[in-house]
Motif scaffolding. Structure first.
Motif, PDB file in Angstrom:
ATOM      1  N   SER B 152      -3.259  -2.018   6.887  1.00 27.91           N
ATOM      2  CA  SER B 152      -1.981  -1.323   6.755  1.00 27.91           C
ATOM      3  C   SER B 152      -1.054  -1.741   7.878  1.00 27.91           C
ATOM      4  CB  SER B 152      -2.184   0.189   6.803  1.00 27.91           C
ATOM      5  OG  SER B 152      -2.607   0.557   8.092  1.00 27.91           O
ATOM      6  N   GLU B 153       0.224  -1.575   7.639  1.00 25.96           N
ATOM      7  CA  GLU B 153       1.219  -1.909   8.646  1.00 25.96           C
ATOM      8  C   GLU B 153       1.052  -1.012   9.858  1.00 25.96           C
ATOM      9  OE1 GLU B 153       5.450  -3.281   7.224  1.00 25.96           O
ATOM     10  OE2 GLU B 153       5.587  -1.408   8.378  1.00 25.96           O
ATOM     11  N   ASN B 154       0.621   0.252   9.574  1.00 31.09           N
ATOM     12  CA  ASN B 154       0.473   1.219  10.655  1.00 31.09           C
ATOM     13  C   ASN B 154      -0.538   0.739  11.690  1.00 31.09           C
ATOM     14  OD1 ASN B 154       1.153   2.401   8.037  1.00 31.09           O
ATOM     15  ND2 ASN B 154       1.557   4.229   9.259  1.00 31.09           N
ATOM     16  N   GLU B 155      -1.645   0.149  11.208  1.00 26.64           N
ATOM     17  CA  GLU B 155      -2.666  -0.406  12.110  1.00 26.64           C
ATOM     18  C   GLU B 155      -2.048  -1.452  13.015  1.00 26.64           C
ATOM     19  OE1 GLU B 155      -6.181  -1.014   9.114  1.00 26.64           O
ATOM     20  OE2 GLU B 155      -6.478  -2.182  10.957  1.00 26.64           O
ATOM     21  N   LEU B 156      -1.329  -2.366  12.367  1.00 28.65           N
ATOM     22  CA  LEU B 156      -0.702  -3.467  13.088  1.00 28.65           C
ATOM     23  C   LEU B 156       0.277  -2.918  14.122  1.00 28.65           C
ATOM     24  CD1 LEU B 156      -0.838  -6.472  13.048  1.00 28.65           C
ATOM     25  CD2 LEU B 156       0.884  -6.516  11.252  1.00 28.65           C
ATOM     26  N   ALA B 157       1.036  -1.887  13.687  1.00 28.21           N
ATOM     27  CA  ALA B 157       2.017  -1.287  14.592  1.00 28.21           C
ATOM     28  C   ALA B 157       1.317  -0.685  15.801  1.00 28.21           C
ATOM     29  CB  ALA B 157       2.824  -0.223  13.857  1.00 28.21           C
ATOM     30  N   VAL B 236       0.849   9.628  12.743  1.00 26.30           N
ATOM     31  CA  VAL B 236       0.016   8.623  13.410  1.00 26.30           C
ATOM     32  C   VAL B 236      -1.177   8.200  12.559  1.00 26.30           C
ATOM     33  CG1 VAL B 236       0.706   9.233  15.737  1.00 26.30           C
ATOM     34  CG2 VAL B 236      -1.206  10.418  14.686  1.00 26.30           C
ATOM     35  N   GLY B 237      -1.035   8.297  11.260  1.00 28.25           N
ATOM     36  CA  GLY B 237      -2.107   7.842  10.379  1.00 28.25           C
ATOM     37  C   GLY B 237      -2.297   6.343  10.541  1.00 28.25           C
ATOM     38  N   GLY B 238      -3.558   5.892  10.465  1.00 31.14           N
ATOM     39  CA  GLY B 238      -3.828   4.460  10.543  1.00 31.14           C
ATOM     40  C   GLY B 238      -4.036   3.953  11.965  1.00 31.14           C
ATOM     41  N   SER B 239      -3.746   4.821  12.948  1.00 31.08           N
ATOM     42  CA  SER B 239      -3.844   4.328  14.326  1.00 31.08           C
ATOM     43  C   SER B 239      -5.280   4.053  14.730  1.00 31.08           C
ATOM     44  CB  SER B 239      -3.209   5.328  15.290  1.00 31.08           C
ATOM     45  OG  SER B 239      -3.789   6.595  15.087  1.00 31.08           O
ATOM     46  N   THR B 240      -6.229   4.792  14.158  1.00 34.50           N
ATOM     47  CA  THR B 240      -7.616   4.608  14.578  1.00 34.50           C
ATOM     48  C   THR B 240      -8.394   3.661  13.676  1.00 34.50           C
ATOM     49  OG1 THR B 240      -8.206   6.547  13.301  1.00 34.50           O
ATOM     50  CG2 THR B 240      -7.795   6.879  15.655  1.00 34.50           C
ATOM     51  N   GLU B 284       0.481  14.293  13.307  1.00 31.59           N
ATOM     52  CA  GLU B 284      -0.440  14.372  12.180  1.00 31.59           C
ATOM     53  C   GLU B 284      -1.040  13.009  11.873  1.00 31.59           C
ATOM     54  OE1 GLU B 284      -0.235  18.215  11.844  1.00 31.59           O
ATOM     55  OE2 GLU B 284      -1.249  17.064  10.260  1.00 31.59           O
ATOM     56  N   PHE B 285      -2.287  13.021  11.439  1.00 30.38           N
ATOM     57  CA  PHE B 285      -2.921  11.771  11.015  1.00 30.38           C
ATOM     58  C   PHE B 285      -2.731  11.512   9.528  1.00 30.38           C
ATOM     59  CE2 PHE B 285      -5.063   9.655  14.382  1.00 30.38           C
ATOM     60  CZ  PHE B 285      -5.222  10.618  15.363  1.00 30.38           C
ATOM     61  N   SER B 286      -2.378  12.593   8.819  1.00 31.03           N
ATOM     62  CA  SER B 286      -2.178  12.394   7.391  1.00 31.03           C
ATOM     63  C   SER B 286      -0.766  11.895   7.192  1.00 31.03           C
ATOM     64  CB  SER B 286      -2.386  13.721   6.681  1.00 31.03           C
ATOM     65  OG  SER B 286      -1.511  14.689   7.231  1.00 31.03           O
ATOM     66  N   GLY B 287      -0.619  10.977   6.300  1.00 31.44           N
ATOM     67  CA  GLY B 287       0.714  10.416   6.078  1.00 31.44           C
ATOM     68  C   GLY B 287       0.549   9.117   5.324  1.00 31.44           C
ATOM     69  N   GLU B 288       1.618   8.685   4.711  1.00 32.23           N
ATOM     70  CA  GLU B 288       1.493   7.491   3.876  1.00 32.23           C
ATOM     71  C   GLU B 288       1.385   6.261   4.749  1.00 32.23           C
ATOM     72  OE1 GLU B 288       4.195   7.686   0.462  1.00 32.23           O
ATOM     73  OE2 GLU B 288       4.209   5.487   0.655  1.00 32.23           O
ATOM     74  N   LEU B 289       0.416   5.432   4.417  1.00 29.36           N
ATOM     75  CA  LEU B 289       0.250   4.179   5.156  1.00 29.36           C
ATOM     76  C   LEU B 289       0.990   3.084   4.414  1.00 29.36           C
ATOM     77  CD1 LEU B 289      -3.554   4.321   6.036  1.00 29.36           C
ATOM     78  CD2 LEU B 289      -1.613   5.078   7.391  1.00 29.36           C
ATOM     79  N   VAL B 290       1.700   2.260   5.176  1.00 25.92           N
ATOM     80  CA  VAL B 290       2.433   1.146   4.573  1.00 25.92           C
ATOM     81  C   VAL B 290       1.503  -0.066   4.502  1.00 25.92           C
ATOM     82  CG1 VAL B 290       4.442  -0.335   4.790  1.00 25.92           C
ATOM     83  CG2 VAL B 290       4.546   2.028   5.605  1.00 25.92           C
ATOM     84  N   PRO B 291       1.229  -0.567   3.315  1.00 28.99           N
ATOM     85  CA  PRO B 291       0.322  -1.726   3.241  1.00 28.99           C
ATOM     86  C   PRO B 291       1.007  -2.975   3.796  1.00 28.99           C
ATOM     87  CG  PRO B 291       1.212  -1.217   1.077  1.00 28.99           C
ATOM     88  CD  PRO B 291       1.740  -0.166   1.990  1.00 28.99           C
ATOM     89  N   VAL B 292       0.203  -3.887   4.348  1.00 29.05           N
ATOM     90  CA  VAL B 292       0.810  -5.135   4.831  1.00 29.05           C
ATOM     91  C   VAL B 292       1.168  -5.997   3.644  1.00 29.05           C
ATOM     92  CG1 VAL B 292       0.072  -5.564   7.167  1.00 29.05           C
ATOM     93  CG2 VAL B 292      -1.567  -5.807   5.328  1.00 29.05           C
ATOM     94  N   ARG B 293       2.320  -6.521   3.758  1.00 27.11           N
ATOM     95  CA  ARG B 293       2.775  -7.356   2.649  1.00 27.11           C
ATOM     96  C   ARG B 293       3.429  -8.572   3.281  1.00 27.11           C
ATOM     97  NH1 ARG B 293       3.557  -5.164  -2.504  1.00 27.11           N
ATOM     98  NH2 ARG B 293       3.360  -3.118  -1.532  1.00 27.11           N
TER      99      ARG B 293
END
Lengths: 164, 311
Positions: B152-157, B236-240, B284-293
């Protein structure tokens, strides 16, 4: 694990080497000192002096050059401690005992050779030291120490009975 | 008439009676102690001076660093595969955009960032290597292997935000300063003719000290990365996710003694730190994750990134 490998190579191995070097080195040193004392006791009656010419009362029949030399190497432990001393200065105790052994051994070898060849005394005893450079460290390290002792051995007219 | 009186010499006249081991312990302890103290003092001094260097000065000083990692030149030289070149170009575009968005939420930064892709695995000759690294002057190097793994983009971010955290604390400069200082100290030791082993031991002591500072820096950078994520996405979903993925790999290779010398905290600790931090700040950790595209026009692919090409 790379960090663990680094730890082993840089710390553990030199440390182990130090322990082994210390153990082996100090054992051999004690053994050598014992041998030195024994031989010194045995050959104690043989005169060795630094006079450059024989006393007039001596009846010299013949003379010859005698030498004794010995080459003693440092062990890893001595080298390590000497390196540390190189930073802070002071007496390098390890080298002191090394050189002492070298001197006494060289003297004894010269003495024993002279006794073998039937000489009665040695005059004009002189020392010479040289350091053997370590080729690996660009000549800066010390591979060992060579101690050379030389003198003139004399065959005297009257038997060697303590009175010359 | 001369009488020759043989007397056995006192054979302890020319030697020192100190026990050699005691000698060693005192010397070694003393030298190491001084070296460590010097390293610590220099480190503290650097910590005071370095944050005062203005960002503009830093960027001016290190502006030529980018050329060392020049993407266009390197790709043309080493990767003749045009599909891979296109893919890398589009990845770089996406990263630059993402970085711009994130640094937009850090207006007081003052940095002009640039991103380059460097295959650390190939360059360093070992498998893996760092995923991203911050360099003086605002340069961020990213390992393409990371890009092939993120979901996900969130991870990358999160990863990029972590690097921004380093810039904020001027960690990259600190590392440079300390490295130089340590080399100077070790060099002067060597110059006086101390045993080579001393240099190694002192260097290792330096690494020990460094390791601790670095881990505190990493935790701080994580915290800032999390904050940027919250500002950009509102959650902050995707951070971990990234750390959870490598957690399994880490456990396999084991921790223990190795963990002590790691410059990064273990993933498990990082995850719990992040959760704790999020709870404190109410994110919050819940939230929409943006997929990498990756840009579709460039790679001609839809949606998910293509599998990594054989190296």
């Amino acid at each position: 694990m790379e960090a663990l490998a680094q730890l082993t190579v840089k710390i553990l191995i030199p440390f182990l080497l130090l322990i082994v070097a210390y153990g082996v080195g100090s054992y051999r040193e004690k053994k050598h000192f014992r041998s030195l004392r024994l031989r010194e006791r045995t050959t104690g009656g043989f005169p060795m002096v630094t006079f450059s010419s024989a006393p007039e009362s001596w009846d010299v029949h013949s003379a010859a050059l005698v030498t004794g030399s010995v080459l003693i190497s440092l062990d890893y432990f001595k080298r390590f401690v000497a390196g540390l001393r190189g930073i802070v200065g002071g007496r390098v105790a390890g080298y002191e005992s090394l050189l002492d052994r070298a001197r006494r051994e060289a003297l004894l070898r010269m003495k024993e050779r002279a006794i073998e060849q039937g000489f009665d005394a040695i005059i004009n005893v002189r020392f010479d030291t040289s350091r053997l450079a370590n080729a690996g460290e660009d000549g800066k390290g010390t591979a060992g120490v060579e101690m050379l002792v030389y003198g003139t051995a004399l065959r005297l007219g009257h038997g060697a009975d303590g009175n010359l | 008439m001369a009488t020759f009186n043989p007397k056995l010499p006192d054979d302890r006249v020319n030697i020192s009676l100190e026990h050699p081991l005691r000698d060693l312990v005192l010397l070694l302890g003393g030298v190491l102690g001084v070296v460590l103290a010097t390293v610590l003092v220099v480190g503290l001094l650097l910590d005071v001076v370095i944050p005062k260097v203005p960002v503009t000065v830093e960027q001016a000083l290190f502006s030529s660093l980018k050329e060392v990692f020049d993407f266009e030149k390197r790709v043309k030289e080493s990767d003749p595969d045009p599909a891979l070149q296109r893919r890398r170009a589009s990845q770089r575009e996406t990263l630059t955009r993402l970085l711009g968005e994130l640094s937009g939420h850090w207006p007081e930064g003052g940095y002009e960032f640039s991103i380059e892709l460097v295959d650390f695995g190939r360059a360093l000759g070992n498998r893996g290597g760092p995923n991203a690294a911050a360099f003086p002057g605002g340069l961020i190097l990213v390992n393409p292997a990371l890009l092939d793994e993120v979901e996900s983009e969130n991870e990358l971010a999160m990863v990029l935000g972590h690097e921004l955290g380093h810039f904020r604390n001027r960690d990259h400069l600190r590392g440079l300063g300390r490295g130089v200082a340590l080399q100077l100290i070790l060099g002067s030791l060597g110059a006086t003719g101390g045993a080579a082993a001393i240099g190694e031991v002192a260097g290792f002591a330096g690494v020990l000290v460094e390791g601790r500072f670095s881990r505190a820096q990493e935790t701080d950078a994580d915290r800032f990365g999390l904050e940027l994520l919250a500002r950009r996405y509102g959650h902050v979903g995707g951070s971990t996710h990234f750390f959870e993925r490598i957690l399994g790999r880490e456990e396999a290779t084991g921790s223990g003694v190795g963990a002590f010398f790691r410059s990064h905290p273990l993933s498990r600790q990082r995850i719990s730190e992040l959760r704790k931090n999020a709870a404190e700040r109410g994110w919050e950790f819940s939230g929409e994750l943006v997929p990498v595209r990756w840009s579709q026009e460039e790679t001609g692919l839809e949606g998910a990134p293509s599998p990594p090409s054989p190296q």
